[in-house]
Design a protein around this motif. Structure first.
Motif, PDB file in Angstrom:
ATOM      1  N   ASP A  20      66.533  67.262  43.850  1.00 31.76           N
ATOM      2  CA  ASP A  20      66.558  66.174  44.916  1.00 31.76           C
ATOM      3  C   ASP A  20      65.717  65.208  44.623  1.00 31.76           C
ATOM      4  OD1 ASP A  20      63.994  67.512  44.833  1.00 31.76           O
ATOM      5  OD2 ASP A  20      63.829  67.590  47.098  1.00 31.76           O
ATOM      6  N   GLY A  21      65.013  65.098  43.326  1.00 31.80           N
ATOM      7  CA  GLY A  21      64.228  63.904  42.863  1.00 31.80           C
ATOM      8  C   GLY A  21      63.040  64.277  42.295  1.00 31.80           C
ATOM      9  N   PHE A  22      62.204  63.147  42.039  1.00 36.04           N
ATOM     10  CA  PHE A  22      60.886  63.197  41.308  1.00 36.04           C
ATOM     11  C   PHE A  22      59.864  62.510  42.315  1.00 36.04           C
ATOM     12  CE2 PHE A  22      63.867  63.781  38.297  1.00 36.04           C
ATOM     13  CZ  PHE A  22      63.464  64.156  37.204  1.00 36.04           C
ATOM     14  N   VAL A  23      58.701  63.396  42.748  1.00 35.35           N
ATOM     15  CA  VAL A  23      57.856  63.038  43.923  1.00 35.35           C
ATOM     16  C   VAL A  23      56.592  62.416  43.296  1.00 35.35           C
ATOM     17  CG1 VAL A  23      56.681  63.680  45.832  1.00 35.35           C
ATOM     18  CG2 VAL A  23      59.152  64.459  45.450  1.00 35.35           C
ATOM     19  N   PHE A  24      55.991  61.383  43.729  1.00 35.83           N
ATOM     20  CA  PHE A  24      54.856  61.103  43.842  1.00 35.83           C
ATOM     21  C   PHE A  24      54.143  60.738  44.925  1.00 35.83           C
ATOM     22  CE2 PHE A  24      57.099  57.329  42.897  1.00 35.83           C
ATOM     23  CZ  PHE A  24      56.184  56.240  43.605  1.00 35.83           C
ATOM     24  N   PHE A  25      52.739  60.560  45.143  1.00 35.98           N
ATOM     25  CA  PHE A  25      52.073  60.226  46.388  1.00 35.98           C
ATOM     26  C   PHE A  25      51.119  59.053  46.001  1.00 35.98           C
ATOM     27  CE2 PHE A  25      53.580  64.521  46.902  1.00 35.98           C
ATOM     28  CZ  PHE A  25      53.906  64.677  48.181  1.00 35.98           C
ATOM     29  N   THR A  26      50.933  58.183  47.302  1.00 32.30           N
ATOM     30  CA  THR A  26      50.095  56.974  46.977  1.00 32.30           C
ATOM     31  C   THR A  26      49.860  56.371  48.293  1.00 32.30           C
ATOM     32  OG1 THR A  26      49.831  54.835  46.034  1.00 32.30           O
ATOM     33  CG2 THR A  26      52.146  55.135  46.970  1.00 32.30           C
ATOM     34  N   ASN A  27      49.148  55.626  48.493  1.00 34.65           N
ATOM     35  CA  ASN A  27      48.907  54.452  49.714  1.00 34.65           C
ATOM     36  C   ASN A  27      49.998  53.808  49.787  1.00 34.65           C
ATOM     37  OD1 ASN A  27      48.044  52.410  51.470  1.00 34.65           O
ATOM     38  ND2 ASN A  27      45.896  52.692  50.888  1.00 34.65           N
ATOM     39  N   VAL A  28      50.971  53.939  51.087  1.00 36.76           N
ATOM     40  CA  VAL A  28      51.957  53.151  51.254  1.00 36.76           C
ATOM     41  C   VAL A  28      51.867  51.695  51.374  1.00 36.76           C
ATOM     42  CG1 VAL A  28      53.489  55.023  51.894  1.00 36.76           C
ATOM     43  CG2 VAL A  28      52.174  53.766  53.454  1.00 36.76           C
ATOM     44  N   GLU A  29      50.494  51.378  51.564  1.00 36.44           N
ATOM     45  CA  GLU A  29      50.154  49.716  51.731  1.00 36.44           C
ATOM     46  C   GLU A  29      49.688  49.144  50.352  1.00 36.44           C
ATOM     47  OE1 GLU A  29      47.127  49.881  55.031  1.00 36.44           O
ATOM     48  OE2 GLU A  29      48.667  50.261  56.287  1.00 36.44           O
ATOM     49  N   SER A  30      49.623  49.888  49.434  1.00 35.54           N
ATOM     50  CA  SER A  30      49.426  49.379  47.908  1.00 35.54           C
ATOM     51  C   SER A  30      50.521  48.575  47.529  1.00 35.54           C
ATOM     52  CB  SER A  30      49.070  50.648  46.996  1.00 35.54           C
ATOM     53  OG  SER A  30      50.636  51.243  47.045  1.00 35.54           O
ATOM     54  N   ASP A  31      50.209  47.944  46.558  1.00 39.85           N
ATOM     55  CA  ASP A  31      51.296  47.058  45.895  1.00 39.85           C
ATOM     56  C   ASP A  31      52.601  47.804  45.515  1.00 39.85           C
ATOM     57  OD1 ASP A  31      49.449  45.071  45.749  1.00 39.85           O
ATOM     58  OD2 ASP A  31      49.072  44.848  43.762  1.00 39.85           O
ATOM     59  N   LYS A  32      52.468  48.944  45.028  1.00 37.32           N
ATOM     60  CA  LYS A  32      53.530  49.814  44.808  1.00 37.32           C
ATOM     61  C   LYS A  32      54.373  50.135  46.067  1.00 37.32           C
ATOM     62  CE  LYS A  32      51.283  53.331  43.047  1.00 37.32           C
ATOM     63  NZ  LYS A  32      50.172  53.126  43.570  1.00 37.32           N
ATOM     64  N   GLY A  33      53.513  50.499  47.030  1.00 33.16           N
ATOM     65  CA  GLY A  33      54.159  50.797  48.619  1.00 33.16           C
ATOM     66  C   GLY A  33      54.881  49.668  49.178  1.00 33.16           C
ATOM     67  N   GLU A  34      54.397  48.257  48.891  1.00 33.63           N
ATOM     68  CA  GLU A  34      55.097  47.118  49.454  1.00 33.63           C
ATOM     69  C   GLU A  34      56.359  46.773  48.560  1.00 33.63           C
ATOM     70  OE1 GLU A  34      51.978  44.044  49.558  1.00 33.63           O
ATOM     71  OE2 GLU A  34      50.817  45.246  51.355  1.00 33.63           O
ATOM     72  N   GLN A  35      55.980  46.862  47.258  1.00 30.73           N
ATOM     73  CA  GLN A  35      57.074  46.690  46.449  1.00 30.73           C
ATOM     74  C   GLN A  35      58.315  47.686  46.683  1.00 30.73           C
ATOM     75  OE1 GLN A  35      55.320  46.932  42.659  1.00 30.73           O
ATOM     76  NE2 GLN A  35      54.342  44.994  42.818  1.00 30.73           N
ATOM     77  N   LEU A  36      57.967  48.956  47.079  1.00 35.50           N
ATOM     78  CA  LEU A  36      59.140  49.812  47.357  1.00 35.50           C
ATOM     79  C   LEU A  36      59.675  49.526  48.770  1.00 35.50           C
ATOM     80  CD1 LEU A  36      57.530  53.005  45.977  1.00 35.50           C
ATOM     81  CD2 LEU A  36      59.663  51.742  45.032  1.00 35.50           C
ATOM     82  N   ALA A  37      59.074  48.864  49.712  1.00 30.90           N
ATOM     83  CA  ALA A  37      59.514  48.984  50.773  1.00 30.90           C
ATOM     84  C   ALA A  37      60.379  47.403  50.753  1.00 30.90           C
ATOM     85  CB  ALA A  37      58.175  48.291  51.731  1.00 30.90           C
ATOM     86  N   GLN A  38      60.105  46.485  50.082  1.00 29.61           N
ATOM     87  CA  GLN A  38      61.009  45.448  49.790  1.00 29.61           C
ATOM     88  C   GLN A  38      62.310  45.632  48.599  1.00 29.61           C
ATOM     89  OE1 GLN A  38      58.541  42.166  47.900  1.00 29.61           O
ATOM     90  NE2 GLN A  38      56.861  42.719  49.226  1.00 29.61           N
ATOM     91  N   ASN A  39      62.189  46.442  47.989  1.00 29.22           N
ATOM     92  CA  ASN A  39      63.032  46.845  46.930  1.00 29.22           C
ATOM     93  C   ASN A  39      62.997  48.316  46.590  1.00 29.22           C
ATOM     94  OD1 ASN A  39      65.072  46.882  44.764  1.00 29.22           O
ATOM     95  ND2 ASN A  39      63.613  45.723  43.466  1.00 29.22           N
TER      96      ASN A  39
END
Length: 192
Positions: free
Chosen positions: A51-70
């Motif tokens: 089903d995929g590869f999982v990682f965890f983070t603060n969704v308000e971090s740079d990566k979280g914001e980038q993943l929300a956009q793209n």
């Protein structure tokens, strides 16, 4: 040639766990914002399977914001002791609340408190501010379980492309590429 890239990843990951002196689960995660500006950083793989590869983070971090956009990402594992790399590209989706809760509760308490203390990727005036926020979180949750902050969760990269790279002498490296075609995978070789 293997027909299942996940079985091959499992095999390589087990070998990396046995031979790698560092963290074999360390991977680079590359994301891009809405303008296409790329960014990469190291995180830890916390789950994987078909089903995929999982990682965890603060969704308000740079990566979280980038993943929300793209909502696309590329992952890279490099296991120097084995002379191997695995490159993964795919779409990204959030993990379920239950998955996020389960993983957060498995973390060390100080890591849980750190999630409450950190405004990940935001400017910080001085290190002492972060330490003070950590101590405030310790006091706030003293004698009780630390709940998962609403801004802390995880992502699943659902691969459409997985490349297995093996170092060979004289730069005659081996590159095996798996590409998802609907619900099946095709495999081929790439020139190094």
């Amino acid at each position: 040639m293997a027909a299942d890239p996940f079985a091959l990843f499992d095999e390589w990951f087990a070998q990396a766990r046995a031979s790698e002196s560092g963290l074999p689960e360390a991977m680079s995660v590359a994301t891009a914002d809405a303008t296409g500006q790329p960014s990469s950083r190291m995180v830890l793989l916390k789950g994987h399977g078909p089903d995929g590869f999982v990682f965890f983070t603060n969704v308000e971090s740079d990566k979280g914001e980038q993943l929300a956009q793209n909502p696309k990402a590329a992952l890279l594992f490099h296991w120097k002791s084995l002379g191997r790399q695995v490159r993964i590209e795919g779409a990204v989706e959030p993990v379920t609340e239950a998955e996020a809760d389960a993983y957060f509760s498995s973390r060390l308490r100080d890591s849980q408190l750190g999630a409450w203390a950190s405004d990940q990727s935001r400017p910080m005036d001085r290190r002492e501010t972060f330490q003070q926020r950590f101590e405030e979180a310790e006091q706030r949750f003293e004698g009780q379980d630390v709940p998962r902050p609403e801004y802390w969760s995880g992502y699943r990269v659902i691969p459409h492309r997985i490349e297995f790279w093996t170092e060979r002498p004289y730069r005659l490296h081996e590159r095996r590429l798996f590409k998802r075609d609907d619900d099946s995978w095709t495999e081929g070789l790439l020139y190094p």
